[in-house]
Design an enzyme around this catalytic site. Structure first.
Site, PDB file in Angstrom:
ATOM      1  N   TYR A  70      33.351   0.055  43.509  1.00 10.26           N
ATOM      2  CA  TYR A  70      32.410   1.134  43.781  1.00 10.26           C
ATOM      3  C   TYR A  70      31.515   1.582  42.816  1.00 10.26           C
ATOM      4  CZ  TYR A  70      30.707   5.133  46.392  1.00 10.26           C
ATOM      5  OH  TYR A  70      29.786   6.097  46.668  1.00 10.26           O
ATOM      6  N   LYS A  92      27.736   1.350  41.464  1.00 10.95           N
ATOM      7  CA  LYS A  92      26.988   2.574  41.538  1.00 10.95           C
ATOM      8  C   LYS A  92      26.427   2.931  40.125  1.00 10.95           C
ATOM      9  CE  LYS A  92      27.308   3.720  45.908  1.00 10.95           C
ATOM     10  NZ  LYS A  92      26.181   3.803  46.855  1.00 10.95           N
TER      11      LYS A  92
HETATM   12  N1  LIG Z   1      29.381  10.927  50.951  1.00 11.33           N
HETATM   13  C1  LIG Z   1      29.697  11.057  49.706  1.00 11.33           C
HETATM   14  O1  LIG Z   1      30.510  11.925  49.192  1.00 11.33           O
HETATM   15  C2  LIG Z   1      28.873  10.387  48.726  1.00 11.33           C
HETATM   16  C3  LIG Z   1      29.081  10.604  47.242  1.00 11.33           C
HETATM   17  C4  LIG Z   1      28.364   9.490  46.415  1.00 11.33           C
HETATM   18  C5  LIG Z   1      27.476   8.700  47.087  1.00 11.33           C
HETATM   19  N2  LIG Z   1      27.498   8.393  48.320  1.00 11.33           N
HETATM   20  C6  LIG Z   1      26.550   7.324  48.621  1.00 11.33           C
HETATM   21  O2  LIG Z   1      25.718   7.661  49.589  1.00 11.33           O
HETATM   22  C7  LIG Z   1      25.315   6.717  50.680  1.00 11.33           C
HETATM   23  C8  LIG Z   1      25.643   7.155  52.039  1.00 11.33           C
HETATM   24  O3  LIG Z   1      26.987   7.484  52.004  1.00 11.33           O
HETATM   25  P1  LIG Z   1      27.820   8.137  53.332  1.00 11.33           P
HETATM   26  O4  LIG Z   1      28.857   9.171  53.008  1.00 11.33           O
HETATM   27  O5  LIG Z   1      26.720   8.543  54.238  1.00 11.33           O
HETATM   28  O6  LIG Z   1      28.667   6.989  53.858  1.00 11.33           O
HETATM   29  P2  LIG Z   1      28.600   6.107  55.248  1.00 11.33           P
HETATM   30  O7  LIG Z   1      29.779   4.996  55.166  1.00 11.33           O
HETATM   31  O8  LIG Z   1      28.787   7.055  56.204  1.00 11.33           O
HETATM   32  O9  LIG Z   1      27.072   5.418  55.392  1.00 11.33           O
HETATM   33  C9  LIG Z   1      26.867   4.266  54.752  1.00 11.33           C
HETATM   34  C10 LIG Z   1      25.855   3.574  55.858  1.00 11.33           C
HETATM   35  O10 LIG Z   1      25.515   2.192  55.498  1.00 11.33           O
HETATM   36  C11 LIG Z   1      25.420   1.161  56.401  1.00 11.33           C
HETATM   37  N3  LIG Z   1      25.903   0.075  56.202  1.00 11.33           N
HETATM   38  C12 LIG Z   1      27.108  -0.453  55.424  1.00 11.33           C
HETATM   39  N4  LIG Z   1      26.970  -1.723  54.842  1.00 11.33           N
HETATM   40  C13 LIG Z   1      25.797  -2.232  55.448  1.00 11.33           C
HETATM   41  C14 LIG Z   1      24.989  -3.232  55.334  1.00 11.33           C
HETATM   42  N5  LIG Z   1      25.374  -4.557  54.749  1.00 11.33           N
HETATM   43  N6  LIG Z   1      23.655  -3.423  55.598  1.00 11.33           N
HETATM   44  C15 LIG Z   1      23.264  -2.228  56.183  1.00 11.33           C
HETATM   45  N7  LIG Z   1      23.574  -1.018  56.425  1.00 11.33           N
HETATM   46  C16 LIG Z   1      24.835  -1.011  56.045  1.00 11.33           C
HETATM   47  C17 LIG Z   1      26.768   1.832  57.330  1.00 11.33           C
HETATM   48  O11 LIG Z   1      26.830   1.513  58.766  1.00 11.33           O
HETATM   49  C18 LIG Z   1      26.555   3.350  57.440  1.00 11.33           C
HETATM   50  O12 LIG Z   1      25.551   3.600  58.306  1.00 11.33           O
HETATM   51  C19 LIG Z   1      26.327   5.435  50.111  1.00 11.33           C
HETATM   52  O13 LIG Z   1      25.605   4.693  49.187  1.00 11.33           O
HETATM   53  C20 LIG Z   1      27.263   6.214  49.087  1.00 11.33           C
HETATM   54  O14 LIG Z   1      27.926   5.255  48.336  1.00 11.33           O
HETATM   55  C21 LIG Z   1      28.095   9.262  49.118  1.00 11.33           C
END
Ligand SMILES: NC(=O)c1ccc[n+]([C@@H]2O[C@H](COP(=O)([O-])OP(=O)(O)OC[C@H]3O[C@@H](n4cnc5c(N)ncnc54)[C@H](O)[C@@H]3O)[C@@H](O)[C@H]2O)c1
Length: 277
Positions: free
Chosen positions: A182, A186
């Site tokens: 991961y 990133k």
């Molecule tokens: N929540 C956090 O604390 C956090 C922190 C840092 C970064 N992020 C980043 O923010 C983004 C969203 O995070 P989140 O917490 O909403 O996660 P989440 O898992 O709820 O959302 C991820 C989304 O991506 C979709 N997805 C996964 N694989 C896919 C694919 N191959 N094609 C299309 N869609 C796909 C999933 O169905 C989901 O809707 C991610 O990139 C994550 O790495 C989140």
């Protein structure tokens, strides 16, 4: 002088908007005036079970009914905007091209791309990292963003205006314990961001990365509770952020107010990267 953000007339494509940050981004962009398409592997109406092969988080989300892609599109339409839900795996270039073509047909073009789709369910120290999930994480988080950016790039260049926002993470800037795949993806996204900023600069395209800290999405809730607690304790604000904290930053970066900002990796992190004791 009032400062206003107005994205009316713009069309946004948000990947991974079935829940969490992508859903919040799509809603915020629509509230700011944009028409919005959401591309995700998960749609409520899709009963094929396809999404189950994408990993534990996708399976849990489906089992628990935490899939809001079409519901979010309905919410956006209720705001008076045009909106579209698309089943799309960002790792599959054919599906990405088809999704971008569908957005062009239905909504006119793609002015704003938010590369938000990501995988968050591969947590293991190096010796236990799964080679299969390592490959999956690279494909979704990195190749997926590349696929989507490349698919919309020529249109943005031809029109002389575009916004690309890549969702990085503090795991990419600080490292992430138990997150080799991961954090690597990133960190890679920040390289992609700076390169697209350079290449888009002469065509009115900006490209920036958001570097979230701990944000209270459904995916965060699925995480390891002790690890989550440790991360909150080292956050200067001592609390997780809300999806809207990220969405507001994205709306700003996609507006004309941010037209001289490019290549930035913007922390939306409550100060998790600051030295605290
Ligand atoms: N929540 C956090 O604390 C956090 C922190 C840092 C970064 N992020 C980043 O923010 C983004 C969203 O995070 P989140 O917490 O909403 O996660 P989440 O898992 O709820 O959302 C991820 C989304 O991506 C979709 N997805 C996964 N694989 C896919 C694919 N191959 N094609 C299309 N869609 C796909 C999933 O169905 C989901 O809707 C991610 O990139 C994550 O790495 C989140």
């Amino acid at each position: 002088m009032a400062v206003e953000i107005d994205l009316s007339g713009r069309v946004a494509l948000v990947t991974g908007g079935s829940r969490g940050l992508g859903r919040a981004d799509a809603l915020a962009l629509a509230r700011a005036g944009a028409d919005v398409a959401i591309a995700d592997i998960q749609l409520e109406s899709d009963e094929s079970g396809d999404a189950d092969r994408y990993g534990a988080l996708a399976q849990a989300a489906r089992a628990q009914g935490i899939v809001y892609t079409e519901a979010t599109v309905d919410e956006i339409r209720a705001l008076g905007r045009h909106a579209l839900a698309l089943k799309c795996d960002v790792t599959d270039r054919g599906q990405v091209d088809a999704a971008v073509a569908a957005v062009a047909d239905e909504l006119g073009r793609v002015d704003i791309l938010v590369n938000n789709a990501g995988t968050l369910d591969h947590v293991a120290q190096l010796g236990d990292q799964s080679p299969e999930l390592w490959e999956r994480d690279l494909r979704v988080n990195l190749t997926g963003a590349f696929n989507c950016a490349q698919a919309v790039w020529e249109g943005m260049r031809a029109r002389g205006w575009g916004r690309v926002v890549n969702m990085a993470s503090v795991a990419g800037t600080l490292g992430g314990f138990g997150q080799a795949s991961y954090s690597t993806t990133k960190a890679g996204l920040i390289g992609l961001t700076r390169t697209l900023a350079l290449e888009g600069g002469r065509s009115g395209i900006t490209c920036n990365a958001i570097v979230p800290g701990i944000i209270g999405t459904e995916a965060f809730g699925f995480g390891n509770a002790a690890m989550n607690e440790r991360m909150i304790r080292r956050t200067a604000f001592r609390r997780p952020g809300q999806p809207e904290d990220v969405a507001n930053a994205i709306v700003f970066l996609c507006s004309d107010l941010a037209s001289y900002i490019t290549g930035v990796a913007l922390n939306v992190s409550g100060g998790i990267e600051l030295f605290t004791f």
